[in-house]
Write an enzyme that holds these catalytic residues in place. Structure first.
Site, PDB file in Angstrom:
ATOM      1  N   CYS A 167       1.080  -1.271   0.041  1.00 44.45           N
ATOM      2  CA  CYS A 167       0.257  -0.067   0.011  1.00 44.45           C
ATOM      3  C   CYS A 167       0.898   1.347   0.048  1.00 44.45           C
ATOM      4  O   CYS A 167       1.414   1.562  -1.171  1.00 44.45           O
ATOM      5  CB  CYS A 167      -1.050   0.078   1.176  1.00 44.45           C
ATOM      6  SG  CYS A 167      -2.394   1.036   0.811  1.00 44.45           S
ATOM      7  N   ARG A 189     -12.189   6.946  -1.149  1.00 45.75           N
ATOM      8  CA  ARG A 189     -11.241   6.195  -1.032  1.00 45.75           C
ATOM      9  C   ARG A 189     -11.501   4.871  -1.481  1.00 45.75           C
ATOM     10  O   ARG A 189     -12.832   4.671  -1.564  1.00 45.75           O
ATOM     11  CB  ARG A 189     -10.960   6.035   0.425  1.00 45.75           C
ATOM     12  CG  ARG A 189     -10.287   7.446   1.065  1.00 45.75           C
ATOM     13  CD  ARG A 189      -9.956   7.198   2.527  1.00 45.75           C
ATOM     14  NE  ARG A 189      -8.571   6.357   2.734  1.00 45.75           N
ATOM     15  CZ  ARG A 189      -7.513   6.651   2.366  1.00 45.75           C
ATOM     16  NH1 ARG A 189      -7.101   7.693   2.092  1.00 45.75           N
ATOM     17  NH2 ARG A 189      -6.464   5.762   2.429  1.00 45.75           N
ATOM     18  N   HIS A 208      -3.810  -5.362   2.321  1.00 44.58           N
ATOM     19  CA  HIS A 208      -3.488  -5.468   3.699  1.00 44.58           C
ATOM     20  C   HIS A 208      -4.250  -6.686   3.983  1.00 44.58           C
ATOM     21  O   HIS A 208      -4.762  -7.328   3.676  1.00 44.58           O
ATOM     22  CB  HIS A 208      -3.980  -4.194   4.217  1.00 44.58           C
ATOM     23  CG  HIS A 208      -3.247  -3.036   3.964  1.00 44.58           C
ATOM     24  ND1 HIS A 208      -2.141  -2.415   4.776  1.00 44.58           N
ATOM     25  CD2 HIS A 208      -3.538  -1.733   3.475  1.00 44.58           C
ATOM     26  CE1 HIS A 208      -1.714  -1.476   4.591  1.00 44.58           C
ATOM     27  NE2 HIS A 208      -2.459  -1.088   3.580  1.00 44.58           N
TER      28      HIS A 208
END
Ligand code: GLN
Length: 253
Positions: free
Chosen positions: A100, A136, A207
């Protein structure tokens, strides 16, 4: 096949105090445990802001995720103090795993409005943070990746995890993604690509942390970092497989 404690995996975590959101430390812990269970020695070191990086000092270099403000602190250091060493490490075949925020710093730049953070230039990619209106990219994600000769026999080809990023990443024409999005957003939310893979350099938005949800992929990375010529010996992976299946289920795959 590898056996006995005659081998050692050396992992260097870059900026572990700043780039570590979403329990990225779990990735290191999983690598350590899977090595120990197999009698492979494990050594982890850290390289923080201002620290020189030893290009021969590790078999694997790890850069975790980070908020924009933490990336600001690390980007310049990575692109100046550590740049040459990281390029040299990649050139000698060390594994570089970036998640990320770390992934975004592998390329040319991360553009945040008027500000451009430098990348370390290991791969041809750029990242631009979407304006607030676009939002996002958040949620569970699953991708399909190419098989590899060092994968465990029952590995499969699916990685599952969680993503949360404002940045949109575009790969240059000659770069290959890590995988194809089955469910979720990936690099940009609109091109179906997730992550990047160039030799032993791997970048991903996944993640979760990534490796506890995909233990088979950790074994690929360990075997690659140790330059083995066959997959690692299997472990009793009932719990790990259950975690993987649960992550896939969360992503609807
Ligand atoms: N700060 C970056 C973004 O929002 C990366 C976030 C992360 O590492 N989860 O795009």
């Amino acid at each position: 096949m590898l056996s006995g404690p005659d081998r050692r995996l050396r992992v260097c975590a870059l900026y572990p105090d700043l780039m570590n959101i979403y329990a990225d430390r779990g990735n290191i812990l999983l690598l350590e445990q899977r090595c120990r269970w197999r009698g492979i020695e494990f050594a982890v070191s850290a390289s923080g802001l201002g620290d020189e990086l030893d290009p021969g000092g590790a078999d694997m270099y790890y850069i975790g995720g980070g908020q924009d403000r933490d990336q600001r602190l690390c980007a310049l250091d990575l692109a100046t103090v550590k740049r040459d060493a990281l390029h040299a490490a990649a050139a000698r075949g060390a594994v570089i795993l970036a998640v990320c925020g770390g992934y975004q710093l592998l390329g040319h730049s991360y553009q945040l409005g008027d500000e451009s953070l430098p990348g370390v230039g290991l791969v041809d990619l750029t990242t631009v943070r979407a304006d607030d209106g676009a939002g996002r990219l958040i949620g569970n994600i699953a991708i399909e990746i190419e098989p590899h000769p060092l994968d465990p026999p029952d590995a499969g080809t699916v990685l599952a995890g969680f993503e949360n990023h404002g940045g949109r990443t575009r790969l240059g024409a000659s770069e290959s993604p890590l995988g194809r999005v089955l469910s979720g957003y990936g690099n940009s939310g609109d091109d179906g690509f997730e992550g990047v893979r160039k030799g032993n350099v791997v970048g991903t938005y996944m993640h979760g942390p990534l490796l506890p949800k995909n233990a088979w992929f950790a074994d690929r990375l360990i075997a690659t970092a140790l330059a083995l010529d066959a997959p690692l010996a299997p472990l009793d992976d009932g719990l790990e497989r259950a975690a993987h299946l649960e992550a896939r289920r969360a992503a609807g795959v």
